[in-house]
Design a protein around this motif. Structure first.
Motif, PDB file in Angstrom:
ATOM      1  N   LEU A 185       0.810  -1.096   0.145  1.00 20.04           N
ATOM      2  CA  LEU A 185       0.270  -0.161  -0.076  1.00 20.04           C
ATOM      3  C   LEU A 185       1.156   1.048   0.096  1.00 20.04           C
ATOM      4  N   TRP A 186       1.650   1.012   0.196  1.00 21.30           N
ATOM      5  CA  TRP A 186       3.163   2.422   0.060  1.00 21.30           C
ATOM      6  C   TRP A 186       3.933   2.540  -0.882  1.00 21.30           C
ATOM      7  N   ASN A 187       3.218   1.936  -1.696  1.00 20.32           N
ATOM      8  CA  ASN A 187       4.325   1.409  -3.510  1.00 20.32           C
ATOM      9  C   ASN A 187       4.660   3.437  -3.512  1.00 20.32           C
ATOM     10  N   ASP A 188       5.250   3.642  -4.173  1.00 24.98           N
ATOM     11  CA  ASP A 188       5.519   5.018  -4.269  1.00 24.98           C
ATOM     12  C   ASP A 188       5.732   5.350  -6.167  1.00 24.98           C
ATOM     13  N   HIS A 189       5.101   3.976  -7.051  1.00 21.78           N
ATOM     14  CA  HIS A 189       3.914   3.822  -8.144  1.00 21.78           C
ATOM     15  C   HIS A 189       2.580   4.098  -7.840  1.00 21.78           C
ATOM     16  N   ALA A 190       1.990   4.191  -6.851  1.00 29.32           N
ATOM     17  CA  ALA A 190       0.617   4.634  -6.776  1.00 29.32           C
ATOM     18  C   ALA A 190       0.602   5.535  -6.073  1.00 29.32           C
ATOM     19  N   THR A 244       2.642   7.257   7.872  1.00 29.44           N
ATOM     20  CA  THR A 244       2.626   8.040   7.019  1.00 29.44           C
ATOM     21  C   THR A 244       2.069   7.239   5.732  1.00 29.44           C
ATOM     22  N   LEU A 245       1.245   6.397   5.887  1.00 28.16           N
ATOM     23  CA  LEU A 245       0.409   5.605   4.875  1.00 28.16           C
ATOM     24  C   LEU A 245      -0.677   6.983   4.148  1.00 28.16           C
ATOM     25  N   ARG A 246      -1.491   7.619   5.206  1.00 20.19           N
ATOM     26  CA  ARG A 246      -1.974   8.708   5.163  1.00 20.19           C
ATOM     27  C   ARG A 246      -2.059   9.921   3.998  1.00 20.19           C
ATOM     28  N   ALA A 289      -8.458   6.006  18.172  1.00 17.80           N
ATOM     29  CA  ALA A 289      -6.812   5.724  16.797  1.00 17.80           C
ATOM     30  C   ALA A 289      -8.107   6.207  15.783  1.00 17.80           C
ATOM     31  N   TRP A 290      -8.855   5.443  14.721  1.00 13.97           N
ATOM     32  CA  TRP A 290      -9.932   5.502  14.003  1.00 13.97           C
ATOM     33  C   TRP A 290      -9.665   7.067  13.567  1.00 13.97           C
ATOM     34  N   THR A 291     -10.258   7.618  14.974  1.00 16.70           N
ATOM     35  CA  THR A 291     -10.435   9.454  13.856  1.00 16.70           C
ATOM     36  C   THR A 291      -9.159   9.821  13.817  1.00 16.70           C
ATOM     37  N   ASP A 292      -7.809   9.587  14.697  1.00 17.25           N
ATOM     38  CA  ASP A 292      -6.295   9.689  14.430  1.00 17.25           C
ATOM     39  C   ASP A 292      -6.224   9.349  12.997  1.00 17.25           C
ATOM     40  N   VAL A 293      -6.626   8.547  12.382  1.00 19.56           N
ATOM     41  CA  VAL A 293      -5.698   7.956  11.294  1.00 19.56           C
ATOM     42  C   VAL A 293      -6.753   8.368   9.991  1.00 19.56           C
ATOM     43  N   LYS A 294      -8.002   8.676  10.155  1.00 12.33           N
ATOM     44  CA  LYS A 294      -8.630  10.021   9.260  1.00 12.33           C
ATOM     45  C   LYS A 294      -8.425  11.014   9.292  1.00 12.33           C
ATOM     46  N   ALA A 295      -8.131  11.361  10.020  1.00 10.45           N
ATOM     47  CA  ALA A 295      -7.661  13.322  10.448  1.00 10.45           C
ATOM     48  C   ALA A 295      -5.766  13.029   9.143  1.00 10.45           C
ATOM     49  N   GLY A 296      -5.550  12.098   9.368  1.00  6.98           N
ATOM     50  CA  GLY A 296      -4.587  12.821   9.158  1.00  6.98           C
ATOM     51  C   GLY A 296      -3.079  12.860   9.947  1.00  6.98           C
ATOM     52  N   ILE A 305      -4.640  -2.932   9.252  1.00  4.41           N
ATOM     53  CA  ILE A 305      -3.599  -2.711   8.818  1.00  4.41           C
ATOM     54  C   ILE A 305      -1.954  -2.752   9.128  1.00  4.41           C
ATOM     55  N   GLY A 306      -1.951  -1.828   9.980  1.00  2.06           N
ATOM     56  CA  GLY A 306      -0.914  -1.377  10.790  1.00  2.06           C
ATOM     57  C   GLY A 306      -0.977  -2.872  12.286  1.00  2.06           C
ATOM     58  N   ALA A 307      -1.886  -3.204  12.679  1.00  2.04           N
ATOM     59  CA  ALA A 307      -1.669  -4.374  13.728  1.00  2.04           C
ATOM     60  C   ALA A 307      -0.910  -5.384  12.793  1.00  2.04           C
ATOM     61  N   LEU A 308      -1.238  -6.050  11.390  1.00  2.00           N
ATOM     62  CA  LEU A 308      -0.974  -6.748  10.769  1.00  2.00           C
ATOM     63  C   LEU A 308       1.068  -6.501  10.924  1.00  2.00           C
ATOM     64  N   LYS A 309       1.113  -5.932  10.775  1.00  5.59           N
ATOM     65  CA  LYS A 309       2.291  -5.360   9.992  1.00  5.59           C
ATOM     66  C   LYS A 309       3.407  -4.810  10.908  1.00  5.59           C
ATOM     67  N   HIS A 310       2.737  -4.599  12.565  1.00 10.15           N
ATOM     68  CA  HIS A 310       3.389  -5.345  13.773  1.00 10.15           C
ATOM     69  C   HIS A 310       3.526  -6.232  14.756  1.00 10.15           C
ATOM     70  N   GLY A 311       2.701  -7.058  13.951  1.00  9.39           N
ATOM     71  CA  GLY A 311       2.464  -8.760  14.180  1.00  9.39           C
ATOM     72  C   GLY A 311       1.827  -8.155  15.684  1.00  9.39           C
TER      73      GLY A 311
END
Length: 376
Positions: free
Chosen positions: A180-185, A227-229, A369-376, A201-207
């Motif tokens: 999802l962090w692909n620079d080309h996208a 960093t994805l926002r 946490a969700w509000t934080d992510v959406k707000a960027g 997404i974040g939970a699974l990335k960090h195990g």
């Protein structure tokens, strides 16, 4: 069929879990007007499998083939009175408002809330002629975490979450949520407008546990997603249309929606779907009968009718989601041949990457946490 509200499709609107607005816990708190002792006793009594009125149906829009509805109506001489919702919260609000339905379709975590809250009728699988094709073939559902012994539910569909993308623009991906962090996208990436799915997404990335409530864990999740926002075009659950119309080069997506997209894609080879090696959330929808259903006998007939293999196959081809009924697996495999990772197996279910109900405090922390992510 006579809908009471405009058609709201799971394929184009947000799914369950966008907020925890009702503050519900696994114990079922938040559902008003729970049955009294007499009502609870009635909820446990066997349901006579017979026509006892028209079927009052409540589900995501466009999730049963109209031809299947027509066949049921013709065979049993009943009407299907259809209403739709656009989220599990919307479903709960209707139930709390006193609306009465014969059949509803909660996701796993919402089935747990409803059953623990005493809001569902017990379903005797022995009275369903076609139930063995489910429970005899998919032992996971014989005793699922959300409804011990499937006492109040029968599984309807299964699905998992991954990444859909445009092969013609991005080529092959690596099979990781990092894609999802692909620079080309950059600037043409969508994630689902769904709290649990995005935090996953974040939970699974960090195990981390899929639905962690721990403040330290959630800090790691939000730091990663922050960093994805800036790379996102937006939050949208209209995943396959965004790919089809070119708004997205990549999107977080539900497997069933990607399968449904195949029917509209002029050239399926242009698109791809992958599940991440760090883990793919899995979920299921259930048939359930509310404790105050006016026509529970007709609801039982409908469940049994829907479990007939010929109806399952027709519905799989219509909605794009697999249904756990023996003898229908090849139908889904053929449908998703270009996207084999859309298939949901017994191993996927046993991996236990289901979204779980949390504590009231934990749900508030996840909302923040969700509000934080959406707000960027």
């Amino acid at each position: 069929m006579s809908p009471e509200a405009p058609s709201l499709s799971r394929r184009s609107l947000l799914r369950a879990g966008a907020t925890a607005a009702l503050g519900l816990t696994a114990a079922g708190c938040g559902f008003s007007s729970a049955p009294d002792a007499a009502g609870q006793a009635a909820s446990e009594s066997p349901i006579d499998v017979e026509v006892d009125g028209d079927l009052v149906y409540f589900n995501w829009a466009d999730f049963v083939d109209p031809a299947v509805f027509a066949g049921f109506s013709k065979e049993y001489g009943v009407k299907v009175v259809q209403s739709n919702y656009d989220s599990m919260e919307g479903m709960a609000a209707k139930l709390n408002a006193g609306n009465r339905y014969d059949i509803i379709f909660p996701t796993a975590k919402w089935a747990e809330r409803l059953s623990r809250g005493g809001r569902l009728r017990r379903i005797d699988h022995g009275r369903l002629r076609n139930a063995e094709a489910v429970f005899g073939a998919y032992d996971y559902f014989a005793d699922p975490w959300y409804d011990p012994r499937s006492a109040h539910t029968v599984p309807f569909t299964m699905y998992k979450t991954g990444i859909g993308w445009r092969r013609d623009r991005l080529g092959d991906l690596t099979g990781s949520w990092d894609d999802l962090w692909n620079d080309h996208a950059k600037g043409k990436v969508f994630v689902l407008d769904d709290r649990d799915e995005v935090l996953a997404i974040g939970a699974l990335k960090h195990g981390l546990p899929l639905t962690t409530e721990k403040p330290g864990d959630l800090d790691r999740v939000t730091d990663s997603l922050r960093t994805l926002r800036p790379r996102l075009r937006g939050f949208s659950s209209d995943s396959y249309n965004n790919l089809l119309n070119g708004n997205a080069d990549m999107t977080q997506a539900w497997s069933g929606d990607m399968a449904a997209m195949l029917a509209q894609a002029k050239d399926p080879s242009v698109f791809g779907f992958e599940t991440a090696r760090e883990g793919a959330p899995v979920n299921s929808d259930c048939y359930a009968i509310p404790v105050d259903a006016p026509h529970p006998g007709t609801a039982m007939l409908f469940i049994d009718y829907m479990l007939r293999p010929e109806n399952v196959k027709r519905n799989i081809e219509y909605i794009g989601y697999p249904m756990p009924v023996r003898g229908t697996e090849d139908t889904y495999a053929a449908l998703v041949e270009p996207f084999p990772q859309c298939q949901v197996t017994a191993a996927d279910l046993r991996d236990d990457l289901f979204f779980r109900n949390g504590t009231a405090a934990g749900e508030k922390a996840r909302d923040a946490a969700w509000t934080d992510v959406k707000a960027g």
